[in-house]
Design a protein around this motif. Structure first.
Motif, PDB file in Angstrom:
ATOM      1  N   GLU A  75       0.817  -1.208   0.000  1.00 14.67           N
ATOM      2  CA  GLU A  75       0.000   0.000   0.000  1.00 14.67           C
ATOM      3  C   GLU A  75       0.858   1.268   0.000  1.00 14.67           C
ATOM      4  O   GLU A  75       0.366   2.340  -0.338  1.00 14.67           O
ATOM      5  CB  GLU A  75      -0.938  -0.003   1.219  1.00 14.67           C
ATOM      6  CG  GLU A  75      -1.883   1.170   1.240  1.00 14.67           C
ATOM      7  CD  GLU A  75      -3.331   0.764   1.407  1.00 14.67           C
ATOM      8  OE1 GLU A  75      -3.714  -0.288   0.884  1.00 14.67           O
ATOM      9  OE2 GLU A  75      -4.071   1.507   2.071  1.00 14.67           O
ATOM     10  N   VAL A 134       0.612   1.981  -6.508  1.00 16.06           N
ATOM     11  CA  VAL A 134       0.483   1.000  -5.434  1.00 16.06           C
ATOM     12  C   VAL A 134      -0.098  -0.315  -5.952  1.00 16.06           C
ATOM     13  O   VAL A 134      -0.766  -0.343  -6.987  1.00 16.06           O
ATOM     14  CB  VAL A 134      -0.439   1.505  -4.299  1.00 16.06           C
ATOM     15  CG1 VAL A 134       0.179   2.668  -3.577  1.00 16.06           C
ATOM     16  CG2 VAL A 134      -1.793   1.877  -4.829  1.00 16.06           C
ATOM     17  N   TRP A 135       0.162  -1.355  -5.226  1.00 16.07           N
ATOM     18  CA  TRP A 135      -0.490  -2.662  -5.381  1.00 16.07           C
ATOM     19  C   TRP A 135      -0.363  -3.280  -6.773  1.00 16.07           C
ATOM     20  O   TRP A 135      -1.157  -4.129  -7.132  1.00 16.07           O
ATOM     21  CB  TRP A 135      -1.987  -2.564  -5.057  1.00 16.07           C
ATOM     22  CG  TRP A 135      -2.321  -2.423  -3.608  1.00 16.07           C
ATOM     23  CD1 TRP A 135      -2.673  -1.263  -2.984  1.00 16.07           C
ATOM     24  CD2 TRP A 135      -2.343  -3.429  -2.590  1.00 16.07           C
ATOM     25  NE1 TRP A 135      -2.915  -1.497  -1.657  1.00 16.07           N
ATOM     26  CE2 TRP A 135      -2.729  -2.812  -1.383  1.00 16.07           C
ATOM     27  CE3 TRP A 135      -2.082  -4.800  -2.587  1.00 16.07           C
ATOM     28  CZ2 TRP A 135      -2.860  -3.508  -0.184  1.00 16.07           C
ATOM     29  CZ3 TRP A 135      -2.217  -5.496  -1.393  1.00 16.07           C
ATOM     30  CH2 TRP A 135      -2.595  -4.859  -0.216  1.00 16.07           C
ATOM     31  N   ARG A 185      -0.469 -10.699  -8.887  1.00 18.82           N
ATOM     32  CA  ARG A 185      -0.544  -9.245  -8.869  1.00 18.82           C
ATOM     33  C   ARG A 185       0.636  -8.725  -9.676  1.00 18.82           C
ATOM     34  O   ARG A 185       1.767  -8.971  -9.342  1.00 18.82           O
ATOM     35  CB  ARG A 185      -0.442  -8.771  -7.420  1.00 18.82           C
ATOM     36  CG  ARG A 185      -0.754  -7.329  -7.170  1.00 18.82           C
ATOM     37  CD  ARG A 185      -0.624  -7.030  -5.702  1.00 18.82           C
ATOM     38  NE  ARG A 185      -1.704  -7.537  -4.883  1.00 18.82           N
ATOM     39  CZ  ARG A 185      -2.952  -7.079  -4.908  1.00 18.82           C
ATOM     40  NH1 ARG A 185      -3.279  -6.105  -5.702  1.00 18.82           N
ATOM     41  NH2 ARG A 185      -3.863  -7.598  -4.120  1.00 18.82           N
ATOM     42  N   ILE A 222      -6.932   0.675 -14.815  1.00 16.71           N
ATOM     43  CA  ILE A 222      -6.898   1.975 -14.138  1.00 16.71           C
ATOM     44  C   ILE A 222      -5.617   2.028 -13.340  1.00 16.71           C
ATOM     45  O   ILE A 222      -5.379   1.182 -12.472  1.00 16.71           O
ATOM     46  CB  ILE A 222      -8.116   2.168 -13.224  1.00 16.71           C
ATOM     47  CG1 ILE A 222      -9.386   2.159 -14.066  1.00 16.71           C
ATOM     48  CG2 ILE A 222      -8.006   3.468 -12.456  1.00 16.71           C
ATOM     49  CD1 ILE A 222     -10.648   2.181 -13.250  1.00 16.71           C
ATOM     50  N   LEU A 223      -4.782   2.984 -13.660  1.00 16.09           N
ATOM     51  CA  LEU A 223      -3.504   3.119 -12.967  1.00 16.09           C
ATOM     52  C   LEU A 223      -3.800   3.645 -11.567  1.00 16.09           C
ATOM     53  O   LEU A 223      -4.282   4.762 -11.406  1.00 16.09           O
ATOM     54  CB  LEU A 223      -2.627   4.094 -13.741  1.00 16.09           C
ATOM     55  CG  LEU A 223      -1.204   4.261 -13.234  1.00 16.09           C
ATOM     56  CD1 LEU A 223      -0.381   3.030 -13.548  1.00 16.09           C
ATOM     57  CD2 LEU A 223      -0.560   5.477 -13.843  1.00 16.09           C
ATOM     58  N   VAL A 224      -3.534   2.805 -10.596  1.00  4.66           N
ATOM     59  CA  VAL A 224      -3.850   3.210  -9.229  1.00  4.66           C
ATOM     60  C   VAL A 224      -2.622   3.836  -8.605  1.00  4.66           C
ATOM     61  O   VAL A 224      -1.642   3.160  -8.324  1.00  4.66           O
ATOM     62  CB  VAL A 224      -4.317   2.011  -8.386  1.00  4.66           C
ATOM     63  CG1 VAL A 224      -4.704   2.474  -7.001  1.00  4.66           C
ATOM     64  CG2 VAL A 224      -5.489   1.340  -9.056  1.00  4.66           C
ATOM     65  N   LYS A 225      -2.679   5.145  -8.441  1.00  6.32           N
ATOM     66  CA  LYS A 225      -1.534   5.817  -7.848  1.00  6.32           C
ATOM     67  C   LYS A 225      -1.997   6.884  -6.873  1.00  6.32           C
ATOM     68  O   LYS A 225      -3.156   7.285  -6.872  1.00  6.32           O
ATOM     69  CB  LYS A 225      -0.656   6.436  -8.926  1.00  6.32           C
ATOM     70  CG  LYS A 225      -1.333   7.502  -9.758  1.00  6.32           C
ATOM     71  CD  LYS A 225      -0.391   7.980 -10.842  1.00  6.32           C
ATOM     72  CE  LYS A 225       0.571   9.023 -10.334  1.00  6.32           C
ATOM     73  NZ  LYS A 225      -0.037  10.335 -10.107  1.00  6.32           N
ATOM     74  N   GLY A 257      -6.353  -1.604   0.451  1.00  8.62           N
ATOM     75  CA  GLY A 257      -6.325  -2.453  -0.741  1.00  8.62           C
ATOM     76  C   GLY A 257      -6.432  -1.634  -2.007  1.00  8.62           C
ATOM     77  O   GLY A 257      -6.730  -0.444  -1.993  1.00  8.62           O
ATOM     78  N   LYS A 258      -6.188  -2.325  -3.128  1.00 14.81           N
ATOM     79  CA  LYS A 258      -6.050  -1.611  -4.388  1.00 14.81           C
ATOM     80  C   LYS A 258      -7.324  -0.879  -4.801  1.00 14.81           C
ATOM     81  O   LYS A 258      -7.285   0.290  -5.181  1.00 14.81           O
ATOM     82  CB  LYS A 258      -5.644  -2.600  -5.473  1.00 14.81           C
ATOM     83  CG  LYS A 258      -5.283  -1.918  -6.776  1.00 14.81           C
ATOM     84  CD  LYS A 258      -4.899  -2.933  -7.841  1.00 14.81           C
ATOM     85  CE  LYS A 258      -4.611  -2.225  -9.139  1.00 14.81           C
ATOM     86  NZ  LYS A 258      -4.354  -3.133 -10.243  1.00 14.81           N
ATOM     87  N   PHE A 270      -7.955   2.150  -2.680  1.00  8.88           N
ATOM     88  CA  PHE A 270      -6.910   3.135  -2.922  1.00  8.88           C
ATOM     89  C   PHE A 270      -7.227   3.887  -4.209  1.00  8.88           C
ATOM     90  O   PHE A 270      -7.083   5.114  -4.291  1.00  8.88           O
ATOM     91  CB  PHE A 270      -5.546   2.441  -3.030  1.00  8.88           C
ATOM     92  CG  PHE A 270      -4.386   3.356  -2.753  1.00  8.88           C
ATOM     93  CD1 PHE A 270      -4.020   4.329  -3.663  1.00  8.88           C
ATOM     94  CD2 PHE A 270      -3.662   3.249  -1.566  1.00  8.88           C
ATOM     95  CE1 PHE A 270      -2.956   5.174  -3.408  1.00  8.88           C
ATOM     96  CE2 PHE A 270      -2.604   4.101  -1.296  1.00  8.88           C
ATOM     97  CZ  PHE A 270      -2.258   5.060  -2.231  1.00  8.88           C
ATOM     98  N   GLU A 271      -7.681   3.138  -5.183  1.00  9.52           N
ATOM     99  CA  GLU A 271      -8.021   3.758  -6.464  1.00  9.52           C
ATOM    100  C   GLU A 271      -9.127   4.795  -6.287  1.00  9.52           C
ATOM    101  O   GLU A 271      -9.124   5.852  -6.904  1.00  9.52           O
ATOM    102  CB  GLU A 271      -8.452   2.670  -7.451  1.00  9.52           C
ATOM    103  CG  GLU A 271      -8.602   3.137  -8.886  1.00  9.52           C
ATOM    104  CD  GLU A 271     -10.010   3.576  -9.190  1.00  9.52           C
ATOM    105  OE1 GLU A 271     -10.949   2.927  -8.708  1.00  9.52           O
ATOM    106  OE2 GLU A 271     -10.176   4.596  -9.898  1.00  9.52           O
TER     107      GLU A 271
END
Lengths: 737, 216, 282, 479
Positions: free
Chosen positions: A596, A605-606, A670, A706-709, C58-59, C62-63
């Protein structure tokens, strides 16, 4: 012996957990507060059997230990309350980390309390791993070990040092095998070799604090190189007034690069040429502090600046500027890390950087002889990828009948091209000693669950000895094992040895062995062990300093030959498998805090991602979050695009750490593992895997992610959040130091 | 302060109603309704505790009719406190040093009960635990919510040591919150130990009024 | 806070609303964060997770922007990078946590006074008083308050991870706002200890988890009312003063590095940042 | 003179018994269309209930909120419903005080709308709370814990304002209905008779009752007007009291009140047309009244537009960088479509009201009124969301489009409102019978007076002075 045993029980009984039944876990506002909390008889409370002098319920006590999250060997203090370890902090007495920790050290508790640990021995029966008792597991193992002879037995570990290293060598000796492989993906093997060859000291002390300018060729010393926490503490001194200057040359911005005053991406693999060009220019201008032999001088003269610009892609003006900085702002320090060393001529590139060190007079000024720990047997058996390649070769030749893995996960880290999985299938009996159900354990025939570092005894001698005096640091358990059926690494090794050598039977367990051994160390005065004072002091302090076996640096500058840059039509891009402070080589992918925690530069992240320069991305027609396939000659991975300017346009950088196919709920399935597609190219001199030498091509996959940042805006939008001031002004107001 | 004169009955009724509401919301069983009503009906009949209150403490009004919590061993506080005159802090040693008062280590029990009253069934049960190397798993009776930071140490310091109160009479101080333990076997909750109770005492005795002193 | 209390202290209470905070502080905890030393390594952030029972979301969450990092490292690229091929001057890192403002904007808007100013100069958040109106974060210019949008207990701490939870502070459930507390549990322990030993708190006796972990020592924590504390000295050295912002105030020496973010909003933050130093000659 | 007759609000020759009949007819057993609408509304409401239960169970995350966006459509919808309630008060109380006769046939349903939209609005602060079960902590009640709400918080003022306004406007509605309820009591049988009998509070229509009634009604009206204005000013202070760019605006109170009246008038237009069409009330809800309503709406629309421009201008010239960036981003950023929807629906569409032909064309007016309401809804949302998306700290910038749970609850609120209204029109007279009678009486009287005067002028009394028409007391004679 019996006395020791009783001592042990006393020592360990404080670790017993107290009243775990929900302490500290009821939720503020889970429900109407009055219903949950004013009920009597809901929670349990348990007392100790015996009173413990220093243990008071409700009050946390700090105990010293050693961090095993990477092999830097930082000292730890762990806060223990009611028999549970709650928080880790650095041990202020440790010359390595001075009471500080990195994020991985902080997350040690989550490795310890991880919900996906292996909790009992497992033996493969009819193709599947099934839980068995330790007795059954060990008798099976001893039987197999008895049936194997000499070099047919192999052991693969990570970096191992201290008394664990002694036990490993003892076992290898008992087995009559020389096949101990120490494998670490993130290592400084090439740097070590160059230092050994050119300075006569494999791990000289680097005095960042003394340096006024640091030129680093891809050495991510704040993140992943040698001893990151120590380097960061030194960096603080380096940056205080009058403030040294940091120039970072690397194809992908690392954490260190993010903090550089000047960050330049040279064309991948041309760092050596750049170093030689700078060296040439320094000598040309007569700025060199040390003269070189005519041979070297002649060789250097080939690297005139226009040629270097052509090779590296870095403009002459910048090269001149760097060269003049190195002489103006002395003392200087030149470092070279993974992205310089990870090529076929990696050794030469690093040697070129070292040559530059010699020329600008850094050796003796900012590079000092190491404080070598005197007991050679306890020194770290440092991991390398050369060992992994040797092991893979052995597998290919069907050289092993029994392989014992301990605390390492080569099935995950080895490139596909090494054929490790195929080779392992041919091995008769594979044993994995591990805490977690990792990829290697999944292939093993026997899995032995190890105690976590916070449950186990041990000693560690850091490879990079940071202080003036070398230290051996003690790892002591901070709580009793959470899972009843795990055993310490030392205990398992000692058990195997006992079955082979009567000498070891005098030690009831690894604790007894360790204590005897440590009390025989020079430096622990209290030999007769009155009241255990010396031992208790040692445990309280967490480390033992020794008289350094100080060497002297002897400069042996020699000519360096680096290869020129070759373009490739079929595979136009370079793959940079970048190391992350956090997930490291993938061993921390099962720690939720670290998953995280956003990557320091990309803030993703992740997941994993492929960093592309906007130019490259534009040419490929991809946007953030698009999935691309990165293919090398050895395979391909798919991951999402992350576009930023901190990469060379010829580079696609994919961080290591993700792409696990096992390893528990947080890591499994992942992202992608860039190590898998590396070509089996090695450094010519050291045999190290040339991690940065793989050429790849990139193609768009018609999928999107979706780029999770973290973070909304990439810039401050003109708002004065992070204000900056010029270094000149800084020196004016805060002094010249 | 304007609540200080409130009768214990009113207060207890208020507590009961809150408990009742809470329970109804939680599970809605009419059983609880009946129970709460019964408690309310019984309250006036409850005899007031006779334990003398130290003169330097203004005790907060508030009573609570705690449930009898079954414990692994029916420990007789009355026997130890009233008959044997053992000081609270002899067994609950951590009270003056830590947040929690602590349950005495089993070895402390065995210190006496290796020889005393070994024929009694409770002691035999205790000996069984001791021989197994285990401690009994007691149920917590006086429990405050987990978002409350309560420390015994500060209260003992203020009301016993700093007030020069004779330590041998410490049970009078403890009794302000714990009730008359000397009359109980296993401890029962006799005071509401809710925020109103704490607040009234803090206001009467000059305790801190800052939320974060007690809430975490 | 009874009626009597309100009546007796109303003027103080009102003035607090206008001028921010208390007038008789016991301590005023503050920080100095040197951006010249901050390397953006995330050690502080992870230490905060470990110390303060922060949920891992979690992802997916977070998104959605529901992460719970009380201490976050913001990374900005230089505005000047837009015209360059590469970010040649590196990145800009900013550790952002609750600024414990002296005139905090979150405090007056909470309908139930779950967030208030303590005599220690902290913005307290009383979790079990919070009803989750979320106005406080809306009114926080730093956006450093984090709301429990979900119940994280089961998902974030599957057994035995929950054994790591720090019993010195509660685990927040859904519907509660939370934020950096300057590790109030450590403050509390230190104050209790000092009181027990009948002495004042010594500077450096304890630190917040982030300051303790920071490998470069960029974060300095202490009591800004203690004239000998490191943090006070740093504030003085950089001529940053507490109190409301006025443009009339004699401007500090422009060459000094100390500043407070969004000071012009008159929130009186307790964290002084020191400007990042940049080499101009490269 | 001819103008007067052409412009008459309502046909003055309506028989009082006809009025009774017509209104009671509208309250008769509902037909198929009613039940279908009813079922749709129930379905919408139940969807919202399901969404709310889910959200209650799992937490506010279900609504897709996140760190910068702590508030979203719930708050926007809350402001919308509060706003809608204002027009009822305006029509009923203000126009009552200034003796605007044309209000009389339409004020009843407008008042009902006020009450119901407040009842809808009241849900939203609850729906939006993270821990709704502790909602009562907002109220200052004497507690064992000795703690009080924070009187400095605009949310606490909200709680006071809304509860006061809701009780006052409900009272106003009920009081105003008493004479009608008595009529109903006398005209119905069975449970209805009993029901109306209780509600009519023993109304007999004698002089003393009428006198007290009129005084009370006037007093309530006088009380309600400042209350209504203060309520929406307080709601605006939910935003104006903060320091957020785009919220911290001193003109917010009048801006909110104007917006409130605007959306309320639009809602009245919608309901007007619905009732007129479905209950065949063409004789009561005449095009003339519609025209007056639309003119009022247009005036308010222009006030709103002016205040809107004022806000933009003060932001622009105020030169607060944060405010300015939020404004620019509203117009050009990710929410630009919504912003321009608001501008077009709020400031451009009302110009259709300038044309008499359009004003008298009911289908057009129906569409226009819906557009105006859409404009007003997105206005509320444009206040809440963009500021949160782009406040001071650029690191926390984000764009949020609400997920399905929020939409379900927002749509459900319309269902709930419509449900209440549907029940109302079948249980209570949606047209005030006694006031319409009053109106026809006045109009008759006026017309006759005019005629008499004209005759006087023309003929200079050839047949002798005609008697002035007899003025009777309007009221319950027909009842």
């Amino acid at each position: 012996m019996s006395k020791m045993k009783s001592v042990k029980i006393d020592r360990r009984s404080f670790l017993k957990m107290l009243g775990w039944g929900g302490a500290g876990t009821a939720l503020a506002g889970c429900d109407l507060p009055t219903t949950v909390t004013l009920e009597e008889g809901k929670e349990e409370v348990v007392s100790y059997l015996m009173p413990e002098e220093y243990v008071i319920p409700g009050i946390g006590v700090w105990y010293a230990s050693t961090c095993l999250q990477c092999d830097a060997g930082c000292g730890l203090h762990g806060r223990v309350r009611e028999g549970r370890v709650l928080k880790l902090e650095g041990n202020p007495d440790s010359p390595i980390n001075h009471g500080k920790t990195c994020m991985m050290g902080q997350a040690g508790v989550q490795a310890h309390y991880n919900p996906d640990r292996v909790t009992s021995p497992m033996l493969r029966k009819n193709g599947t791993l099934q839980a068995v008792s330790w007795d059954e597991a060990l008798s099976e193992l001893n039987g197999r070990l008895g049936a194997v002879s000499g070099d047919r037995f192999a052991m693969v570990t990570g970096t191992v040092s201290g008394h664990q290293a002694v036990l490993v060598s003892a076992l290898m000796e008992q087995m009559g095998s020389s096949n101990h492989f120490a494998h670490e993906t993130i290592n400084a093997r090439v740097w070590r070799q160059v230092c050994e060859d050119m300075l006569g000291d494999p791990m000289p002390r680097l005095r960042l604090d003394k340096a006024q300018v640091i030129l680093s060729f891809g050495a991510d010393f704040l993140g992943t190189w040698l001893s990151p926490v120590h380097m960061a503490t030194e960096y603080a001194k380096f940056r205080s007034a009058p403030r040294g200057m940091l120039v970072q040359i690397e194809p992908k911005m690392t954490l260190t690069g993010g903090n550089a005053d000047l960050w330049l991406p040279a064309r991948p693999g041309t760092e050596g040429a750049l170093a030689l060009g700078i060296a040439n220019f320094v000598i040309e201008r007569g700025w060199n502090k040390v003269n070189v032999t005519p041979n070297v001088r002649r060789a250097l003269a080939e690297y005139d600046l226009p040629k270097v610009e052509e090779i590296t892609g870095i403009p002459v003006s910048k090269i001149k500027r760097i060269a003049s900085l190195l002489s103006e702002r002395s003392p200087a320090l030149v470092l070279a890390g993974a992205s310089a060393a990870g090529f076929e001529d990696g050794y030469e590139s690093v040697a070129a950087a070292m040559l530059l060190n010699i020329i600008v007079g850094a050796v003796g000024e900012t590079i000092e002889a190491s404080a070598q720990f005197p007991e050679a047997a306890l020194l770290a058996r440092q991991g390398s990828t050369a060992d992994l390649i040797k092991f893979a070769k052995g597998l290919e030749n069907k050289a092993f009948d029994v392989v014992l893995f301990a605390n390492t996960n080569p099935v995950y880290t080895a490139p596909e091209a090494l054929g490790l999985e195929k080779g392992l299938a041919e091995v008769g009996f594979k044993v994995a000693m591990t805490q977690f159900p990792d990829e290697t354990a999944m292939l093993a025939d026997l899995v032995l669950p190890l105690a976590s570092p916070l449950e186990d005894w041990g000693t560690h001698v850091a490879a990079y000895q940071a202080g003036g005096d070398p230290v051996i640091s003690v790892q002591q358990p901070l709580m009793e094992p959470i899972h009843k059926d795990v055993r310490g690494f030392g205990d398992v090794m000692l058990g195997l040895l006992k079955a082979r050598n009567k000498e070891f039977e005098q030690f009831a367990d690894y604790y007894a062995y360790l204590k005897t051994a440590m009390l025989n160390m020079p430096g622990l005065a209290d030999k007769d062990n009155k009241n255990d004072a010396a031992w208790n002091n040692l445990l309280q302090k967490g480390l033992l300093s020794a008289k350094p076996a100080k060497g002297k640096l002897s400069i042996k500058a020699h000519t360096v030959e680096v290869a020129g840059y070759q373009h490739s039509k079929e595979y136009p891009l370079h793959l940079v498998p970048s190391a992350r402070l956090g997930l490291w080589d993938g061993r921390h992918a099962n720690i939720p805090w670290l998953q995280e925690a956003p990557d320091q530069i990309a803030k993703v992240v992740w997941d994993s991602w492929a960093e592309l320069h906007p130019k490259t991305a534009h040419e490929l027609g991809v946007k953030n979050g698009d999935i691309i396939r990165v293919s090398s000659a050895s395979g391909s991975i798919e991951t999402q695009v992350y576009i930023h300017k901190g990469v060379h346009p010829d580079v696609v950088a994919v961080p290591m750490g993700q792409g696990h196919t096992a390893y528990g709920r947080y890591a499994k399935n992942r992202g992608a593992n860039p190590l898998k597609v590396l070509n089996p190219i090695t450094d010519k001199k050291t045999g190290e895997l040339a991690t940065h030498a793989t050429r790849v091509k990139v193609s768009k996959v018609p999928r999107k992610n979706i780029l999770v940042k973290m973070g909304g805006s990439e810039t401050q939008m003109g708002r004065p959040l992070v204000r900056t001031v010029s270094a000149d002004q800084f020196r004016r107001t805060e002094g010249e130091g | 302060m304007q609540f200080a004169n409130r009768t214990s009955l009113n207060n207890a009724a208020a507590v009961s109603i809150r408990r009742l509401q809470a329970k109804l919301v939680q599970c809605g069983k009419p059983f609880y309704l009946l129970m709460a009503l019964a408690v309310m009906a019984l309250l006036p009949l409850t005899a007031m505790a006779e334990l003398p209150v130290p003169s330097h403490i203004t005790p907060p009004p508030g009573e609570h009719e705690g449930e009898h919590v079954p414990q692994p061993i029916e420990f007789p506080h009355d026997r130890h406190v009233k008959d044997m005159k053992i000081n609270c802090m002899y067994c609950h040693t951590y009270a003056r040093r830590s947040k929690v008062a602590g349950i005495p280590p089993t070895s402390k029990c065995m210190g006496c009960h290796k020889v005393i009253a070994t024929d009694r069934p409770r002691i035999q049960k205790l000996t069984e635990y001791w021989e197994k190397g285990e401690s009994p798993r007691w149920k917590k009776v006086h429990d405050v919510p987990d978002y409350v930071h309560f420390t015994h140490e500060k209260h003992i310091r203020k009301f016993v040591f700093d007030a020069d109160f004779p330590v041998e009479d410490v049970q009078q101080v403890c009794g302000v919150c714990h009730g008359e333990v000397r009359e109980m076997t296993v401890a029962e909750k006799k005071k509401p130990l809710n925020m109103g109770f704490c607040r009234r005492c803090h206001e009467a005795n000059g305790g801190p009024g800052d939320c974060w002193k007690c809430h975490k | 806070m009874s009626f009597k209390n309100i009546l007796e202290n109303f003027s103080k209470y009102r003035r607090g609303a206008e001028e921010g905070g208390h007038h008789e502080y016991e301590h005023r905890w503050g920080m100095a964060i040197d951006l010249n030393l901050c390397i953006g390594c995330n050690a502080c952030s992870t230490a905060c997770y470990a110390e303060n029972n922060l949920a891992v979301v979690g992802k997916d969450k977070f998104e959605k922007g529901q992460a719970m990092h009380w201490m976050r490292i913001e990374r900005y690229w230089d505005d000047a990078d837009a015209g360059r091929d590469f970010p040649e001057q590196g990145a800009l890192f900013l550790p952002m946590l609750c600024q414990q403002c002296g005139a905090a904007t979150c405090e007056p808007v909470c309908p139930v006074a779950a967030t208030y100013h303590t005599p220690d100069g902290l913005n307290a958040q009383v979790y079990n008083r919070c009803i989750g109106s979320r106005y406080c974060n809306n009114n926080c210019p730093f956006r450093v308050r984090y709301f429990n949008f979900w119940s994280y207990y089961e998902s974030s701490w599957p057994e035995p991870l929950n054994m790591q939870l720090n019993p010195d502070l509660s685990v927040r459930d859904k519907g509660v706002m939370e934020k950096c507390t300057f590790c109030v549990q450590r403050i509390r322990t230190a104050k209790d200890k000092a009181q027990r030993e009948n002495r004042a708190i010594v500077d450096g006796e304890f630190q917040t988890a982030c300051a303790q972990a920071c490998p470069t020592g960029a974060i300095v924590f202490g009591d800004t009312m203690d004239p000998n504390s490191r943090v006070t000295k740093l504030w003085q050295e950089h001529e940053v003063e507490r109190g409301p912002y006025t443009s009339k105030k004699p401007k500090q020496n422009a060459e000094l590095r100390g500043y407070r973010i969004f000071e012009e909003l008159n929130v009186d933050p307790s964290i002084m940042y020191l400007e990042r130093v940049r080499e101009t000659e490269v | 003179m001819a103008q007067v007759i052409q412009d008459k609000i309502i046909d003055e020759n309506l028989k009082w018994s006809q009025i009774n009949q017509d209104v009671i007819r509208s309250m008769q057993a509902p037909g198929k269309a009613y039940w279908i609408t009813f079922a749709v509304c129930v379905a919408m409401f139940l969807t919202a209930v399901a969404a709310e239960i889910y959200q209650y169970k799992v937490g506010m995350g279900a609504a897709g909120l996140n760190n910068p966006h702590m508030w979203d459509m719930y708050i926007a919808t809350f402001v919308f419903w509060i706003g809608m309630s204002h027009a009822g008060t305006l029509l009923s109380a203000i126009l009552h005080i200034i003796h605007a006769q044309w209000r009389k046939p339409i004020y009843r349903f407008a008042e009902a709308m006020t009450t119901f939209s407040l009842m809808t609005a009241g849900f939203f602060p609850m729906i939006h709370l993270g821990r709704v079960w502790n909602l009562y902590w907002v109220l200052p009640y004497v507690s064992d814990r000795g703690i009080w709400p924070n009187f400095r918080s605009p949310l606490v003022w909200d709680a006071f304002a809304i509860s006061t306004y809701l009780s006052a406007s409900a009272l106003f509605l009920v009081i105003g209905m008493i004479p009608d309820l008595a009529i109903l009591r006398d005209h119905t049988k069975g449970w209805r008779k009993k029901f109306y009998g209780i509600l009519a509070l023993g109304w007999r229509g004698d002089d003393r009752q009428w006198r007290n009634f009129r005084k009370t009604y006037m007093l309530m009206a006088c009380f309600l007007i400042p209350l209504a204005i203060s309520v929406h000013s307080i709601v605006s202070s939910d935003f104006a009291m903060s320091i957020m760019p785009g919220w911290h605006v001193t003109t917010f109170p009048p801006y909110f009140v104007a917006g409130a009246l605007y959306s309320g008038c639009a809602a009245i237009m919608t309901l007007f047309i619905c009732l007129r069409y479905f209950f065949h009330m063409e004789e009561y809800m005449t095009k003339n009244i519609m025209e007056k309503t639309t003119k009022l709406t247009f005036a308010i629309a222009m006030v709103w537009t002016y205040l809107n421009l004022i806000e933009f201008a003060s932001t622009w010239y105020g030169h607060n960088i944060y405010d300015k960036e939020v404004l620019i981003s509203k117009a050009t950023g990710p929410y630009a479509v919504v912003f321009w929807t608001m501008i077009i629906c709020g400031s451009v569409v009302p110009f259709t009201l300038c044309f008499q032909k359009l004003r008298r064309h009911m289908p057009t007016m129906f569409v226009v009124s819906l557009l105006l309401q859409l404009g007003m809804y997105v206005e509320r949302w444009m206040i809440v969301a963009p500021t949160l998306s782009q406040a001071h700290q650029p690191h926390q910038w984000d764009v949020l489009w609400a997920p399905v749970v929020q939409w379900a609850i927002v749509f459900g609120s319309f269902g709930w409102f419509a449900l209440l209204f549907l029940v109302f029109v079948k249980l209570f007279p949606s047209v005030s019978m006694y006031e319409v009678k009053e109106l026809t009486f006045h109009l008759q009287h006026e017309a006759e007076e005019e005629k008499w005067l004209a005759d006087q002028e023309k003929h200079a009394t050839p047949e002798g002075a005609r008697e002035k028409p007899v003025t009777g007391r309007p009221g319950l004679e027909g009842a």
